[in-house]
Motif scaffolding. Structure first.
Motif, PDB file in Angstrom:
ATOM      1  N   ILE A 130       0.866  -1.178   0.000  1.00  0.00           N
ATOM      2  CA  ILE A 130       0.000   0.000   0.000  1.00  0.00           C
ATOM      3  C   ILE A 130       0.902   1.227   0.000  1.00  0.00           C
ATOM      4  N   VAL A 131       0.377   2.336  -0.520  1.00  0.00           N
ATOM      5  CA  VAL A 131       1.181   3.542  -0.674  1.00  0.00           C
ATOM      6  C   VAL A 131       1.080   4.442   0.560  1.00  0.00           C
ATOM      7  N   VAL A 132      -0.144   4.608   1.086  1.00  0.00           N
ATOM      8  CA  VAL A 132      -0.357   5.469   2.248  1.00  0.00           C
ATOM      9  C   VAL A 132      -1.303   4.819   3.241  1.00  0.00           C
ATOM     10  N   VAL A 133      -1.086   5.105   4.508  1.00  0.00           N
ATOM     11  CA  VAL A 133      -1.875   4.542   5.601  1.00  0.00           C
ATOM     12  C   VAL A 133      -3.007   5.478   6.020  1.00  0.00           C
ATOM     13  N   LYS A 134      -2.767   6.787   5.973  1.00  0.00           N
ATOM     14  CA  LYS A 134      -3.721   7.763   6.491  1.00  0.00           C
ATOM     15  C   LYS A 134      -5.139   7.601   5.924  1.00  0.00           C
ATOM     16  N   PRO A 135      -5.330   7.512   4.602  1.00  0.00           N
ATOM     17  CA  PRO A 135      -6.710   7.392   4.106  1.00  0.00           C
ATOM     18  C   PRO A 135      -7.394   6.091   4.554  1.00  0.00           C
ATOM     19  N   LEU A 136      -6.597   5.067   4.804  1.00  0.00           N
ATOM     20  CA  LEU A 136      -7.179   3.808   5.281  1.00  0.00           C
ATOM     21  C   LEU A 136      -7.638   3.948   6.729  1.00  0.00           C
ATOM     22  N   MET A 137      -6.848   4.627   7.558  1.00  0.00           N
ATOM     23  CA  MET A 137      -7.280   4.894   8.933  1.00  0.00           C
ATOM     24  C   MET A 137      -8.525   5.778   8.932  1.00  0.00           C
ATOM     25  N   ASP A 138      -8.530   6.779   8.057  1.00  0.00           N
ATOM     26  CA  ASP A 138      -9.688   7.675   7.975  1.00  0.00           C
ATOM     27  C   ASP A 138     -10.940   6.900   7.567  1.00  0.00           C
ATOM     28  N   LYS A 139     -10.790   5.990   6.634  1.00  0.00           N
ATOM     29  CA  LYS A 139     -11.935   5.185   6.190  1.00  0.00           C
ATOM     30  C   LYS A 139     -12.434   4.280   7.321  1.00  0.00           C
ATOM     31  N   LEU A 140     -11.520   3.706   8.089  1.00  0.00           N
ATOM     32  CA  LEU A 140     -11.921   2.889   9.235  1.00  0.00           C
ATOM     33  C   LEU A 140     -12.732   3.715  10.227  1.00  0.00           C
ATOM     34  N   ILE A 141     -12.281   4.919  10.488  1.00  0.00           N
ATOM     35  CA  ILE A 141     -12.970   5.805  11.425  1.00  0.00           C
ATOM     36  C   ILE A 141     -14.343   6.197  10.869  1.00  0.00           C
ATOM     37  N   GLU A 142     -14.392   6.545   9.582  1.00  0.00           N
ATOM     38  CA  GLU A 142     -15.658   6.918   8.932  1.00  0.00           C
ATOM     39  C   GLU A 142     -16.669   5.781   8.989  1.00  0.00           C
ATOM     40  N   ASN A 143     -16.192   4.561   8.762  1.00  0.00           N
ATOM     41  CA  ASN A 143     -17.072   3.388   8.761  1.00  0.00           C
ATOM     42  C   ASN A 143     -17.568   3.045  10.165  1.00  0.00           C
ATOM     43  N   SER A 144     -17.007   3.726  11.171  1.00  0.00           N
ATOM     44  CA  SER A 144     -17.332   3.453  12.578  1.00  0.00           C
ATOM     45  C   SER A 144     -17.028   2.017  12.979  1.00  0.00           C
ATOM     46  N   THR A 145     -16.095   1.401  12.286  1.00  0.00           N
ATOM     47  CA  THR A 145     -15.749   0.020  12.624  1.00  0.00           C
ATOM     48  C   THR A 145     -14.530  -0.038  13.530  1.00  0.00           C
ATOM     49  N   PHE A 146     -13.882   1.083  13.724  1.00  0.00           N
ATOM     50  CA  PHE A 146     -12.601   1.063  14.421  1.00  0.00           C
ATOM     51  C   PHE A 146     -12.409   2.396  15.114  1.00  0.00           C
ATOM     52  N   TRP A 147     -11.969   2.353  16.354  1.00  0.00           N
ATOM     53  CA  TRP A 147     -11.701   3.580  17.086  1.00  0.00           C
ATOM     54  C   TRP A 147     -10.199   3.716  17.256  1.00  0.00           C
ATOM     55  N   ILE A 148      -9.691   4.895  16.923  1.00  0.00           N
ATOM     56  CA  ILE A 148      -8.268   5.189  17.069  1.00  0.00           C
ATOM     57  C   ILE A 148      -8.152   6.477  17.880  1.00  0.00           C
ATOM     58  N   SER A 149      -7.430   6.424  18.983  1.00  0.00           N
ATOM     59  CA  SER A 149      -7.242   7.639  19.779  1.00  0.00           C
ATOM     60  C   SER A 149      -6.424   8.636  18.961  1.00  0.00           C
ATOM     61  N   PRO A 150      -6.618   9.927  19.186  1.00  0.00           N
ATOM     62  CA  PRO A 150      -5.822  10.940  18.463  1.00  0.00           C
ATOM     63  C   PRO A 150      -4.313  10.731  18.637  1.00  0.00           C
ATOM     64  N   LEU A 151      -3.910  10.326  19.831  1.00  0.00           N
ATOM     65  CA  LEU A 151      -2.492  10.084  20.097  1.00  0.00           C
ATOM     66  C   LEU A 151      -1.954   8.929  19.244  1.00  0.00           C
ATOM     67  N   LEU A 152      -2.709   7.836  19.193  1.00  0.00           N
ATOM     68  CA  LEU A 152      -2.297   6.682  18.388  1.00  0.00           C
ATOM     69  C   LEU A 152      -2.333   7.018  16.899  1.00  0.00           C
ATOM     70  N   TYR A 153      -3.344   7.754  16.476  1.00  0.00           N
ATOM     71  CA  TYR A 153      -3.462   8.187  15.082  1.00  0.00           C
ATOM     72  C   TYR A 153      -2.192   8.926  14.659  1.00  0.00           C
ATOM     73  N   ASP A 154      -1.775   9.903  15.484  1.00  0.00           N
ATOM     74  CA  ASP A 154      -0.561  10.670  15.188  1.00  0.00           C
ATOM     75  C   ASP A 154       0.687   9.795  15.211  1.00  0.00           C
ATOM     76  N   LYS A 155       0.741   8.864  16.165  1.00  0.00           N
ATOM     77  CA  LYS A 155       1.901   7.959  16.252  1.00  0.00           C
ATOM     78  C   LYS A 155       2.020   7.097  14.992  1.00  0.00           C
ATOM     79  N   ILE A 156       0.884   6.586  14.504  1.00  0.00           N
ATOM     80  CA  ILE A 156       0.892   5.755  13.292  1.00  0.00           C
ATOM     81  C   ILE A 156       1.339   6.593  12.096  1.00  0.00           C
TER      82      ILE A 156
END
Length: 166
Positions: A130-156
């Protein structure tokens, strides 16, 4: 040898990146309870996988059901998590894919090497699948299937070298 709980698989299906499991690990073992959970929420996916000449998902049965029961009671885990952890111990797995906090803590306490969905995404980027991770994390959050804390989001994002201004 890689064993997976349900959540990593279902979340990869939800963002249409299930191919990452096969690309990264070639073969993933799931316990019977995970198979049953997947058959309830993703029956089409399972039938497609089983129709393949050499499916990348393999179902194995846990030998010691008493240990599964004890783990469920003691750590308050569901069937899939409990079976995945016990199967990882029985098969002396290289890696367990698990996301739930209690399950991760219990697996680590038992000396099992773990990663979760975000670790799979990072490994997929590192290895060029895969080329980028950010849009995949954003899609997970949008789908409400996955919760990522802001701190973990930034760390990833830092680990993926996608943090703005880096």
């Amino acid at each position: 040898m890689i064993i997976s709980d349900t959540s990593v698989i279902t979340n990869l299906i939800s963002i249409e990146h299930i191919f990452l499991l096969q690309a990264l690990y070639e073969r993933v073992i799931i316990p019977q309870a995970v198979y049953e959970e997947l058959s309830r929420c993703h029956p089409l996916f399972l039938s497609e996988i089983q129709a393949e000449k050499s499916p990348f998902l393999e179902v194995k049965t846990v030998k010691d059901k008493n240990k599964v029961y004890e783990l469920k009671q003691q750590a308050k885990l569901d069937n899939g998590e409990s079976e995945a952890i016990i199967l990882a111990l029985e098969l002396k797995t290289d890696l367990l894919l698990i996301d739930e906090r209690r399950g991760r803590a219990e697996a680590q306490r038992l000396g099992i090497r773990i990663t979760g969905l975000l670790g799979v995404l990072l490994e997929g980027k590192k290895r060029g699948f895969i080329v980028v991770v950010k849009p995949l994390m954003d899609k997970l959050i949008e789908n409400s299937t996955f919760w990522i804390s802001p701190l973990l989001y930034d760390k990833i994002l830092l680990l993926a070298q996608e943090k703005e201004g880096e």
